[in-house]
Each structure stands twice: as structure tokens, then as C-alpha cells.
Design a protein around this motif. Structure first.
Motif, PDB file in Angstrom:
ATOM      1  N   TYR A   8       0.840  -1.198   0.000  1.00  0.00           N
ATOM      2  CA  TYR A   8       0.000   0.000   0.000  1.00  0.00           C
ATOM      3  C   TYR A   8       0.873   1.245   0.000  1.00  0.00           C
ATOM      4  O   TYR A   8       2.058   1.206   0.320  1.00  0.00           O
ATOM      5  N   TYR A  22      -8.148   1.831   3.881  1.00  0.00           N
ATOM      6  CA  TYR A  22      -7.522   1.180   2.740  1.00  0.00           C
ATOM      7  C   TYR A  22      -8.412   1.344   1.506  1.00  0.00           C
ATOM      8  O   TYR A  22      -9.611   1.048   1.555  1.00  0.00           O
ATOM      9  N   LEU A  24      -9.225   0.416  -2.442  1.00  0.00           N
ATOM     10  CA  LEU A  24      -9.050  -0.590  -3.494  1.00  0.00           C
ATOM     11  C   LEU A  24      -9.606  -0.043  -4.808  1.00  0.00           C
ATOM     12  O   LEU A  24     -10.741   0.434  -4.848  1.00  0.00           O
ATOM     13  N   VAL A  50      -4.103   0.761  -1.904  1.00  0.00           N
ATOM     14  CA  VAL A  50      -3.562  -0.586  -2.062  1.00  0.00           C
ATOM     15  C   VAL A  50      -2.915  -0.749  -3.428  1.00  0.00           C
ATOM     16  O   VAL A  50      -3.501  -0.414  -4.463  1.00  0.00           O
ATOM     17  N   LEU A  52      -2.018  -3.218  -6.027  1.00  0.00           N
ATOM     18  CA  LEU A  52      -2.259  -4.576  -6.499  1.00  0.00           C
ATOM     19  C   LEU A  52      -1.162  -5.001  -7.472  1.00  0.00           C
ATOM     20  O   LEU A  52      -0.573  -4.160  -8.161  1.00  0.00           O
ATOM     21  N   LEU A  74      -5.093 -10.275  -0.007  1.00  0.00           N
ATOM     22  CA  LEU A  74      -5.400  -9.033   0.688  1.00  0.00           C
ATOM     23  C   LEU A  74      -5.732  -9.282   2.154  1.00  0.00           C
ATOM     24  O   LEU A  74      -5.317  -8.511   3.035  1.00  0.00           O
ATOM     25  N   VAL A 111     -12.238  -0.232   4.972  1.00  0.00           N
ATOM     26  CA  VAL A 111     -11.941  -0.572   3.580  1.00  0.00           C
ATOM     27  C   VAL A 111     -12.941   0.125   2.674  1.00  0.00           C
ATOM     28  O   VAL A 111     -14.153   0.058   2.903  1.00  0.00           O
ATOM     29  N   GLY A 113     -13.822   0.361  -1.502  1.00  0.00           N
ATOM     30  CA  GLY A 113     -13.528  -0.182  -2.827  1.00  0.00           C
ATOM     31  C   GLY A 113     -14.481   0.359  -3.862  1.00  0.00           C
ATOM     32  O   GLY A 113     -15.674   0.533  -3.594  1.00  0.00           O
ATOM     33  N   GLY A 117     -12.779  -2.980  -6.891  1.00  0.00           N
ATOM     34  CA  GLY A 117     -12.275  -2.791  -5.530  1.00  0.00           C
ATOM     35  C   GLY A 117     -13.326  -3.119  -4.482  1.00  0.00           C
ATOM     36  O   GLY A 117     -13.009  -3.640  -3.404  1.00  0.00           O
ATOM     37  N   GLY A 121     -13.053  -5.859  -1.651  1.00  0.00           N
ATOM     38  CA  GLY A 121     -13.287  -5.496  -0.263  1.00  0.00           C
ATOM     39  C   GLY A 121     -14.268  -6.443   0.411  1.00  0.00           C
ATOM     40  O   GLY A 121     -14.079  -6.846   1.573  1.00  0.00           O
TER      41      GLY A 121
END
Length: 305
Positions: A8, A22, A24, A50, A52, A74, A111, A113, A117, A121
């Protein structure tokens, strides 16, 4: 100063943050989508974008093509990070404490996303719960239906480059300047193909409602994640904070980032029990769902120049 893990990137590290958020990305996206976020979040929130595999910073690693494999990776990374956060926090946390419990010693995490994402998540949260690991204090999902996106409405990884890029561009996922740049396309399309393969690997299954607060965001004109389908998330959590709708399509966060960040901050403050921005305002400000988890049209988004 502690070195950030490679998985991250915190654009603005905030050592005194009370929660780690976080982020995504959508299919084909990377950490850059979260670069503007930090200035719209309060000092007590540290945004961690994050990284990836297959993206800058991890480009030598093959991108995931299976959603459960990606979720497993993850979940392991988050569990390790959560354990480290607990060890670095004040003494007195218990081994079985939840990340969402501010009194437990660990710095809580959440989280967010967008599209793919959001899928990741959701699945990583399921993986954490199966492992008995601390789940997020809040799961924020944007533009992804719990039953998955219809394949006919998303780019087909098996299509030619031209057709694949055209479909991606029609969704708003490929800016014109990138679509007209062969070098940029050569870097972007392989990752995007892998990401949409990952999205198509998702198989919806009936599972018990999550014991985690869930908040959902969507675009009023999003054909991939229609508001009616987003509302189904209500049945998949014991604590549904609501569905907020913003004018726009699948990539509505680009046009409404300040409002989206404000709504997300309100939800974080709510679940953490911290004072935060008013979560209920008139249509010229931030809107929030009521305690019943009703759908809230984010009419305020239409008033933003």
C-alpha cells in the motif's frame, strides 16, 4: 520513521491517525486514483491506497485473475498489518479484539472499494471472518452489486484490443488522452484484461449477513451497478448504514470526490463513535442514510458546480 509495506501507499502518512482507510481501485486502476483523496479527509484518517500486482511499484508481479485468490492475499496482508498496528499501540489489547473496537488497542481500519475494488473489499472481509481475524470497522462499497456485474455490460477480456478499449472507454474507465496514446494503452490493457477476468470469476453465493457495518455508494445513471441492485447489500450485513446516490455513471467518484469523502468521513465517525461532520444536512450539504438504512439520493451532488 517506519518503512511503508510495499502493498500500500500512504500519500500523506499520518502517524497520529485514529483509523487507517484502505482504498481498493476499479478494474484497470491503481493507487493514483486515490492521490486526491487525502486533502478531502480529516487529519484523523490516514488513507492507504492498495498496490495490487501488475501496477507501478509491483509491475513485475502478475496481476490476479481470480477474485478469491486476490481476496486471500489481501486478507493476509491486512491481518498482518492489523497485528502490527495492535503491537505498536497502547498496551492492553486482547488477542481476540476486533479492529473496529477503538478500546482494544489496535488502530481501527476501514476498507473502501470502487467497482472491482468493492468486490475485493467484500470478499477479503469474508476471508478475514473465516480466519477469525479482525474485520474492518467499516466496509464502504461503491458501484458493485452484491450479485456481481452483468458480463454483457463490462469489457470482455477475450475481445480484440480495439473493441476492449472501446467498451472500457464507453464506461468512462479509459480517459481520452490514454485511449489515444498507444504506449499508455500497451501498459494499461493487459492489467485491465486481467482485472475483468477477475471480476468475471466472482460467483455469488448466499452467506450469513456480515457482522460489519456496510455503507454503499452509487451513480444514478450507472448501468453496471444500478441503484436497485446496490440496495440488495442491505440483506448482506447486520448493520446497513445506507445507500447514497450521486448523479452520474459508473465513475461518479471523479465528479463528486469532496461529497463522497465527506459522506465516508461521517460514516467513519459514526462507527468509531468520534465527533465528525454533521451526517445530516440539507440538500446543499452532505446527506446520510437514517438509522434504518434507507436509500438516500445525494441531491447535494447536483448542486456542486
Amino acid at each position: 520513521m517506519a518503512t511503508q509495506p510495499s502493498w500500500y501507499l500512504a500519500f500523506e502518512p499520518r502517524p497520529a491517525a485514529r483509523v487507517h482507510l484502505y482504498g481498493l481501485p476499479f478494474a484497470g486502476g491503481g493507487v493514483s486514483m486515490f492521490r486526491p483523496w487525502a486533502r478531502h479527509l480529516p487529519p484523523w484518517v490516514e488513507l492507504r491506497a492498495v498496490r495490487l500486482p501488475g501496477r507501478p511499484g509491483r509491475h513485475r508481479q502478475a496481476p490476479f485473475t481470480d477474485c478469491e485468490e486476490a481476496a486471500r492475499w489481501l486478507a493476509d496482508a491486512l491481518a498482518e498489518s492489523s497485528a502490527g498496528s495492535s503491537a505498536d499501540s497502547s498496551v492492553g489489547s486482547s488477542a481476540g479484539s476486533r479492529a473496529g473496537d477503538p478500546a482494544a488497542g489496535a488502530v481501527p481500519y476501514a476498507v473502501f472499494g470502487h467497482s472491482m475494488g468493492a468486490l475485493l473489499g467484500y470478499r477479503l472481509t469474508r476471508a478475514l471472518l473465516r480466519d477469525g481475524a479482525p474485520p474492518p470497522a467499516l466496509l464502504a462499497l461503491a458501484a458493485w452489486p452484491v450479485r456481481g456485474a452483468a458480463a454483457a455490460l463490462t469489457p470482455d477480456p477475450a475481445d480484440s484490443d480495439d473493441r476492449f478499449a472501446a467498451t472500457l472507454r464507453s464506461l468512462g474507465g479509459l480517459p481520452p488522452e490514454m485511449a489515444d496514446d498507444p504506449d499508455a494503452l500497451a501498459l494499461t490493457l493487459p492489467v485491465a484484461r486481467a482485472d475483468f477476468t477477475l471480476c468475471r470469476s466472482y460467483v455469488y453465493r448466499a452467506e450469513p449477513p456480515l457482522p460489519v457495518p456496510v455503507t454503499v455508494f452509487g451513480g444514478t445513471a450507472d448501468a453496471v451497478a444500478p441503484p436497485g441492485e446496490l440496495a440488495e447489500w442491505r440483506a448482506h450485513t447486520r448493520d446497513f448504514l445506507g445507500l447514497r446516490l450521486f448523479e452520474g455513471g459508473h465513475f461518479f467518484p471523479r465528479e463528486h470526490l469532496p461529497e463522497l469523502a465527506a459522506a465516508l468521513t461521517a460514516d467513519l465517525a459514526r462507527v468509531l463513535g468520534r465527533p465528525g461532520p454533521a451526517s445530516r444536512r440539507n440538500p446543499a450539504g452532505t446527506a446520510s442514510a437514517g438509522a434504518s438504512g434507507d436509500v438516500t439520493p445525494a441531491a447535494f451532488a447536483t448542486s456542486v458546480p
